[in-house]
Write a protein that holds these residues in place. Structure first.
Motif, PDB file in Angstrom:
ATOM      1  N   SER A  27      -7.183  12.618  -0.986  1.00  0.00           N
ATOM      2  CA  SER A  27      -6.051  12.065  -0.252  1.00  0.00           C
ATOM      3  C   SER A  27      -5.420  10.968  -1.095  1.00  0.00           C
ATOM      4  O   SER A  27      -6.121  10.094  -1.599  1.00  0.00           O
ATOM      5  CB  SER A  27      -6.527  11.487   1.080  1.00  0.00           C
ATOM      6  OG  SER A  27      -5.502  10.724   1.673  1.00  0.00           O
ATOM      7  N   PRO A  28      -4.090  10.996  -1.267  1.00  0.00           N
ATOM      8  CA  PRO A  28      -3.436   9.976  -2.096  1.00  0.00           C
ATOM      9  C   PRO A  28      -3.575   8.566  -1.529  1.00  0.00           C
ATOM     10  O   PRO A  28      -3.414   7.588  -2.271  1.00  0.00           O
ATOM     11  CB  PRO A  28      -1.977  10.424  -2.129  1.00  0.00           C
ATOM     12  CG  PRO A  28      -1.808  11.303  -0.937  1.00  0.00           C
ATOM     13  CD  PRO A  28      -3.126  11.977  -0.740  1.00  0.00           C
ATOM     14  N   THR A  56       2.670   9.368  -8.056  1.00  0.00           N
ATOM     15  CA  THR A  56       3.541   8.545  -7.222  1.00  0.00           C
ATOM     16  C   THR A  56       3.771   7.179  -7.859  1.00  0.00           C
ATOM     17  O   THR A  56       4.905   6.689  -7.925  1.00  0.00           O
ATOM     18  CB  THR A  56       2.938   8.365  -5.818  1.00  0.00           C
ATOM     19  OG1 THR A  56       2.822   9.636  -5.185  1.00  0.00           O
ATOM     20  CG2 THR A  56       3.808   7.450  -4.959  1.00  0.00           C
ATOM     21  N   GLU A  57       2.698   6.563  -8.337  1.00  0.00           N
ATOM     22  CA  GLU A  57       2.820   5.237  -8.946  1.00  0.00           C
ATOM     23  C   GLU A  57       3.620   5.283 -10.250  1.00  0.00           C
ATOM     24  O   GLU A  57       4.479   4.428 -10.486  1.00  0.00           O
ATOM     25  CB  GLU A  57       1.440   4.642  -9.204  1.00  0.00           C
ATOM     26  CG  GLU A  57       0.710   4.194  -7.946  1.00  0.00           C
ATOM     27  CD  GLU A  57       1.413   3.058  -7.243  1.00  0.00           C
ATOM     28  OE1 GLU A  57       2.162   2.297  -7.899  1.00  0.00           O
ATOM     29  OE2 GLU A  57       1.231   2.919  -6.016  1.00  0.00           O
ATOM     30  N   ASN A 131       2.048   0.950  -4.006  1.00  0.00           N
ATOM     31  CA  ASN A 131       3.288   1.607  -3.585  1.00  0.00           C
ATOM     32  C   ASN A 131       3.044   2.802  -2.663  1.00  0.00           C
ATOM     33  O   ASN A 131       3.997   3.417  -2.181  1.00  0.00           O
ATOM     34  CB  ASN A 131       4.084   2.081  -4.812  1.00  0.00           C
ATOM     35  CG  ASN A 131       4.657   0.918  -5.598  1.00  0.00           C
ATOM     36  OD1 ASN A 131       5.358   0.082  -5.056  1.00  0.00           O
ATOM     37  ND2 ASN A 131       4.339   0.852  -6.886  1.00  0.00           N
ATOM     38  N   ILE A 132       1.797   3.106  -2.416  1.00  0.00           N
ATOM     39  CA  ILE A 132       1.446   4.227  -1.549  1.00  0.00           C
ATOM     40  C   ILE A 132       1.227   3.721  -0.127  1.00  0.00           C
ATOM     41  O   ILE A 132       0.492   2.757   0.090  1.00  0.00           O
ATOM     42  CB  ILE A 132       0.192   4.952  -2.067  1.00  0.00           C
ATOM     43  CG1 ILE A 132       0.488   5.568  -3.440  1.00  0.00           C
ATOM     44  CG2 ILE A 132      -0.282   6.011  -1.094  1.00  0.00           C
ATOM     45  CD1 ILE A 132      -0.707   6.213  -4.094  1.00  0.00           C
ATOM     46  N   LEU A 153     -10.225  -2.833  -0.534  1.00  0.00           N
ATOM     47  CA  LEU A 153      -9.020  -3.485  -1.032  1.00  0.00           C
ATOM     48  C   LEU A 153      -7.823  -2.818  -0.379  1.00  0.00           C
ATOM     49  O   LEU A 153      -7.651  -1.602  -0.487  1.00  0.00           O
ATOM     50  CB  LEU A 153      -8.915  -3.344  -2.555  1.00  0.00           C
ATOM     51  CG  LEU A 153     -10.123  -3.772  -3.388  1.00  0.00           C
ATOM     52  CD1 LEU A 153      -9.863  -3.523  -4.872  1.00  0.00           C
ATOM     53  CD2 LEU A 153     -10.471  -5.226  -3.149  1.00  0.00           C
ATOM     54  N   ASP A 154      -7.015  -3.614   0.315  1.00  0.00           N
ATOM     55  CA  ASP A 154      -5.826  -3.058   0.962  1.00  0.00           C
ATOM     56  C   ASP A 154      -4.752  -4.135   1.056  1.00  0.00           C
ATOM     57  O   ASP A 154      -4.907  -5.236   0.521  1.00  0.00           O
ATOM     58  CB  ASP A 154      -6.153  -2.484   2.349  1.00  0.00           C
ATOM     59  CG  ASP A 154      -6.827  -3.489   3.267  1.00  0.00           C
ATOM     60  OD1 ASP A 154      -6.731  -4.711   2.986  1.00  0.00           O
ATOM     61  OD2 ASP A 154      -7.445  -3.083   4.261  1.00  0.00           O
ATOM     62  N   LYS A 155      -3.674  -3.817   1.737  1.00  0.00           N
ATOM     63  CA  LYS A 155      -2.546  -4.738   1.830  1.00  0.00           C
ATOM     64  C   LYS A 155      -2.942  -6.025   2.543  1.00  0.00           C
ATOM     65  O   LYS A 155      -2.412  -7.103   2.236  1.00  0.00           O
ATOM     66  CB  LYS A 155      -1.390  -4.056   2.567  1.00  0.00           C
ATOM     67  CG  LYS A 155      -0.097  -4.863   2.570  1.00  0.00           C
ATOM     68  CD  LYS A 155       1.032  -4.087   3.232  1.00  0.00           C
ATOM     69  CE  LYS A 155       2.326  -4.885   3.218  1.00  0.00           C
ATOM     70  NZ  LYS A 155       3.437  -4.124   3.864  1.00  0.00           N
ATOM     71  N   ALA A 156      -3.866  -5.926   3.493  1.00  0.00           N
ATOM     72  CA  ALA A 156      -4.256  -7.092   4.286  1.00  0.00           C
ATOM     73  C   ALA A 156      -4.874  -8.190   3.421  1.00  0.00           C
ATOM     74  O   ALA A 156      -4.690  -9.385   3.697  1.00  0.00           O
ATOM     75  CB  ALA A 156      -5.233  -6.684   5.377  1.00  0.00           C
ATOM     76  N   ASN A 157      -5.610  -7.828   2.366  1.00  0.00           N
ATOM     77  CA  ASN A 157      -6.219  -8.836   1.490  1.00  0.00           C
ATOM     78  C   ASN A 157      -5.575  -8.853   0.103  1.00  0.00           C
ATOM     79  O   ASN A 157      -6.177  -9.341  -0.856  1.00  0.00           O
ATOM     80  CB  ASN A 157      -7.730  -8.612   1.375  1.00  0.00           C
ATOM     81  CG  ASN A 157      -8.081  -7.226   0.845  1.00  0.00           C
ATOM     82  OD1 ASN A 157      -7.252  -6.522   0.274  1.00  0.00           O
ATOM     83  ND2 ASN A 157      -9.324  -6.828   1.048  1.00  0.00           N
TER      84      ASN A 157
END
Length: 208
Positions: A27-28, A56-57, A131-132, A153-157
């Motif tokens: 999964s991307p 995509t990146e 960017n995904i 690791l995600d947008k929240a941190n």
């Protein structure tokens, strides 16, 4: 078949871990960042993700026409990962070296980097797939003699985690604890000031 050393068992664990993580990389939105200490004491960084995630990146950052061959595509991949991955030991950034890109439905990128003999803190940031939409990066640290460390690791941190070495394990350092305390203090102070002014205003009205 018997293993002659603990290191052989450790390597088998790493291989098994790789197969387990590969199931998520199709999964991307899912990717993995793995820091591994090898049997020779040297470290490597491994990034796994679906090929579509890398495409995509690259297309977003450079353009669809920025590459014409697989080798040119690999160069773009190394470029954006080198820019967006920061590994620091006790606040000192370690440079990523000797990149190796293996293209496939699940694409794997490997870097080597220097690690001090002793360190107390470790921070990792990998915003390579930021960017995904709903990008989620599973980050693991595999070190012989240490408990396996598993973080997200995600947008929240901001795709970053800070760790402290405690015995034979890596524990996460809460980055927002002091900031949250400060915000709570300021918020409480504002409420107190508003309350004082409200009481004074009520007293003035009652006296007239």
């Amino acid at each position: 078949m018997r293993f002659k050393s603990k290191k052989a068992v450790w390597l088998l664990l790493i291989v098994f871990l790789g197969f387990s993580l590969s199931a998520f990389a199709h999964s991307p939105t899912n990717s993995t960042t793995v820091l591994v200490e090898g049997k020779d004491g040297k470290w490597m960084l491994q990034i796994r993700a679906a090929l579509t995630a890398f495409e995509t990146e690259v297309d977003t950052r450079f353009s669809v026409d920025s590459y014409k061959t697989p080798e040119e595509f690999k160069e773009r991949v190394v470029q954006f990962l080198t820019d967006d991955i920061v590994i620091a030991f006790d606040g000192v950034v370690s440079a990523l070296k000797h990149p190796n890109v293996k293209l496939g439905h699940e694409t794997i990128v490997v870097f080597k980097f220097e690690v001090p003999d002793d360190f107390e803190t470790l921070s990792i940031q990998n915003s390579g797939f930021s960017n995904i939409y709903r990008s989620k990066n599973t980050m693991l640290v595999v070190r012989e003699g240490f408990d396996k460390a598993n973080f997200v690791l995600d947008k929240a941190n901001n795709f970053k985690v800070e760790l402290a070495v405690e015995g034979n394990q890596f524990s996460q350092i809460e980055q927002n604890s002091s900031r949250s305390s400060l915000l709570l203090y300021i918020g409480g102070l504002v409420v107190l000031v508003i309350g004082i002014f409200s009481i004074r205003k009520m007293k003035m009205k009652s006296s007239t």
